[in-house]
Design a protein around this motif. Sequence first.
Motif, PDB file in Angstrom:
ATOM      1  N   TYR A  87      26.732 -31.971  45.528  1.00 17.73           N
ATOM      2  CA  TYR A  87      26.523 -33.041  46.261  1.00 17.73           C
ATOM      3  C   TYR A  87      27.709 -33.853  46.641  1.00 17.73           C
ATOM      4  O   TYR A  87      28.911 -34.305  45.534  1.00 17.73           O
ATOM      5  N   GLU A  88      27.991 -34.524  47.503  1.00 14.29           N
ATOM      6  CA  GLU A  88      29.438 -35.120  48.348  1.00 14.29           C
ATOM      7  C   GLU A  88      28.638 -36.846  47.796  1.00 14.29           C
ATOM      8  O   GLU A  88      27.847 -36.759  49.025  1.00 14.29           O
ATOM      9  N   CYS A  89      28.828 -37.405  47.367  1.00 14.40           N
ATOM     10  CA  CYS A  89      28.782 -39.144  47.517  1.00 14.40           C
ATOM     11  C   CYS A  89      30.143 -39.624  47.128  1.00 14.40           C
ATOM     12  O   CYS A  89      31.338 -39.078  45.756  1.00 14.40           O
ATOM     13  N   ALA A  90      30.610 -41.056  47.531  1.00 17.35           N
ATOM     14  CA  ALA A  90      31.820 -41.654  47.066  1.00 17.35           C
ATOM     15  C   ALA A  90      31.546 -42.395  46.278  1.00 17.35           C
ATOM     16  O   ALA A  90      29.901 -43.191  45.734  1.00 17.35           O
ATOM     17  N   PRO A  91      32.414 -43.337  45.508  1.00 12.79           N
ATOM     18  CA  PRO A  91      32.964 -44.065  44.822  1.00 12.79           C
ATOM     19  C   PRO A  91      31.971 -45.500  44.612  1.00 12.79           C
ATOM     20  O   PRO A  91      31.202 -46.242  43.888  1.00 12.79           O
ATOM     21  N   GLU A  92      31.827 -46.128  45.989  1.00  4.54           N
ATOM     22  CA  GLU A  92      31.009 -47.036  46.562  1.00  4.54           C
ATOM     23  C   GLU A  92      29.281 -46.269  46.909  1.00  4.54           C
ATOM     24  O   GLU A  92      28.643 -47.595  47.320  1.00  4.54           O
ATOM     25  N   ASN A  93      28.746 -45.149  46.330  1.00  3.99           N
ATOM     26  CA  ASN A  93      27.892 -45.436  46.047  1.00  3.99           C
ATOM     27  C   ASN A  93      26.942 -45.000  44.694  1.00  3.99           C
ATOM     28  O   ASN A  93      25.915 -44.633  44.604  1.00  3.99           O
ATOM     29  N   VAL A  94      28.138 -45.152  43.401  1.00  2.00           N
ATOM     30  CA  VAL A  94      27.930 -45.525  42.601  1.00  2.00           C
ATOM     31  C   VAL A  94      27.883 -46.864  41.861  1.00  2.00           C
ATOM     32  O   VAL A  94      28.044 -47.468  41.703  1.00  2.00           O
ATOM     33  N   ILE A  95      26.797 -46.694  40.516  1.00  2.00           N
ATOM     34  CA  ILE A  95      27.133 -47.998  39.865  1.00  2.00           C
ATOM     35  C   ILE A  95      25.876 -47.180  38.338  1.00  2.00           C
ATOM     36  O   ILE A  95      25.682 -46.539  38.423  1.00  2.00           O
ATOM     37  N   VAL A  96      27.150 -47.601  37.454  1.00  3.64           N
ATOM     38  CA  VAL A  96      26.920 -47.244  36.253  1.00  3.64           C
ATOM     39  C   VAL A  96      25.630 -48.723  35.498  1.00  3.64           C
ATOM     40  O   VAL A  96      26.524 -49.874  35.707  1.00  3.64           O
ATOM     41  N   SER A  97      24.989 -48.063  34.839  1.00  6.80           N
ATOM     42  CA  SER A  97      24.607 -49.122  34.127  1.00  6.80           C
ATOM     43  C   SER A  97      24.174 -48.589  32.453  1.00  6.80           C
ATOM     44  O   SER A  97      24.620 -48.125  32.464  1.00  6.80           O
ATOM     45  N   ASN A  98      23.202 -49.709  31.551  1.00  7.95           N
ATOM     46  CA  ASN A  98      23.065 -49.145  30.435  1.00  7.95           C
ATOM     47  C   ASN A  98      22.150 -48.589  30.169  1.00  7.95           C
ATOM     48  O   ASN A  98      20.905 -49.074  29.696  1.00  7.95           O
ATOM     49  N   GLY A  99      22.315 -47.223  30.349  1.00  6.86           N
ATOM     50  CA  GLY A  99      20.921 -46.118  30.218  1.00  6.86           C
ATOM     51  C   GLY A  99      20.409 -45.896  31.721  1.00  6.86           C
ATOM     52  O   GLY A  99      20.804 -47.101  32.772  1.00  6.86           O
ATOM     53  N   ALA A 100      19.524 -44.772  31.402  1.00  3.70           N
ATOM     54  CA  ALA A 100      19.294 -45.282  33.380  1.00  3.70           C
ATOM     55  C   ALA A 100      18.263 -45.938  33.239  1.00  3.70           C
ATOM     56  O   ALA A 100      17.947 -46.387  34.385  1.00  3.70           O
ATOM     57  N   LYS A 101      17.627 -45.924  32.003  1.00  2.00           N
ATOM     58  CA  LYS A 101      15.875 -47.026  32.340  1.00  2.00           C
ATOM     59  C   LYS A 101      16.646 -48.149  33.152  1.00  2.00           C
ATOM     60  O   LYS A 101      15.689 -48.689  33.800  1.00  2.00           O
ATOM     61  N   HIS A 102      17.946 -49.001  32.559  1.00  2.00           N
ATOM     62  CA  HIS A 102      18.753 -50.131  33.334  1.00  2.00           C
ATOM     63  C   HIS A 102      18.840 -49.851  34.704  1.00  2.00           C
ATOM     64  O   HIS A 102      18.289 -50.474  35.324  1.00  2.00           O
ATOM     65  N   SER A 103      19.361 -48.452  34.858  1.00  2.00           N
ATOM     66  CA  SER A 103      19.417 -47.971  36.286  1.00  2.00           C
ATOM     67  C   SER A 103      18.523 -48.440  36.956  1.00  2.00           C
ATOM     68  O   SER A 103      18.206 -48.702  38.451  1.00  2.00           O
ATOM     69  N   ILE A 104      16.838 -47.573  36.435  1.00  5.25           N
ATOM     70  CA  ILE A 104      15.617 -47.848  37.161  1.00  5.25           C
ATOM     71  C   ILE A 104      15.500 -49.088  37.848  1.00  5.25           C
ATOM     72  O   ILE A 104      15.158 -49.514  39.020  1.00  5.25           O
TER      73      ILE A 104
END
Length: 399
Positions: A87-104
């Motif tokens: 799967y090709e994604c670019a850095p502008e498509n990514v956000i890191v959070s404090n756990g997947a629960k926080h990402s959701i």
Amino acid sequence: MIRISQLAASVKPSATIAAGTKARQLKAAGIKVWDFSLGEPDFNTPKHICDAAEKAALGGQTHYTPTSGTAEVKAAICRWYKSYHGYECAPENVIVSNGAKHSIHNALAAIVGPGDEVIIPTPYWVSYSDLVSMTGATPVLVNTTPESGFKMSPAQLKAAITPKTRILMLNSPCNPTGTVYSRAELEALVDTLLANSEAAILSDEIYEQLTYGDAKPTCVATLRPALKDRIITISGASKSYAMTGWRMGWAVAPAAVVKAMDTIQSQETSCPSSVSQAALIAALDGPQECVAEMRKEFAARRELTYKLLDAIPGAKVVKSDGAFYAFFDVSAVFGKSFGGKVVTDSLTYCNTLLEQAYVNLVPGVAFGAEGFVRMSYATNAATIEGGLAKLAEWMASGK
Ligand code: PMP
Ligand code: GLU
């Protein structure tokens, strides 16, 4: 007296976290608990990952990072998707959070609100419905059954779609059932959504590295080009790399969604932990043998769990090929009395079992599936053997 807000009052505590807390309290009181509650690997984080964190901390990576994560961690996530799923994604498509629960949470907060509907197949992971409700949106639950292996059919999905549908939540491999949808089954669901709605998909793939036998994980974003602007992929390091305490989860999404999540996160937590991000890079870029070893161990525990559960009258197991949960129907003993206490549902079952036999399971009702209970087998073989022997003895004591 400080009045509690409507929001706080409307949220249920997480049943998995509550069950884990109960076990911790009993253990602190010196009681031996057969604890199968939390979905958390019992392994410690592999050493090379801890070493990277130590090096980062001592090397001065102790400051705020960009809100959505460092350029290095985003690049590592993109590399991982390319090599693991193509799967090709670019850095502008990514956000890191404090756990997947926080990402959701942030993804939902970025997309939905009052008047919107979010489709969630049941049984679902405890937090989904509350996270949706916290945004003011309405969870629309689609019941699946053991007969279909707890899989939602395209017809069920179609029937649940309305003009208000904004998100379909998918979770394969699934918590609590362990169900792994095949690529073809997911294609059929995606095609149904694309043909009948403008809604997005939020695909929680946090157990993607934990499938057994012939089952294969699918990165839903790779299924159809039309998903490019419509999908939020969620994952994290908690399960595959035994990193629950580091709180590293992420979302891969269209840039506009990432930007909205970034804004929310900037007001919420400023950024994810700098040291944990360094650890995550080591996890994703480093040697992957540790994942294979843990997976092999989970596979053996799964076999053992199913063998022992199969021998317990009254426990009807629906076998599955992913995550590290056994989900089984115990409704056959509802109405029976255990040590003078009548068990009437999954909650009284779990409470009575814990009180009388010190075996800790999570009630199915918390996952939207009354009649069932969830057992996490992310624990050692001796605990599985000892705890299931206790469970068998207690089940046999019902009158
Ligand atoms: N999604 C699913 C399906 C889960 O089981 C969990 C459990 N931890 C999470 C997300 C959240 O994981 P974490 O916040 O630890 O990254
Ligand atoms: N996800 C795990 C579970 O279902 C850990 C606890 C939690 O985050 O809910 O048990």
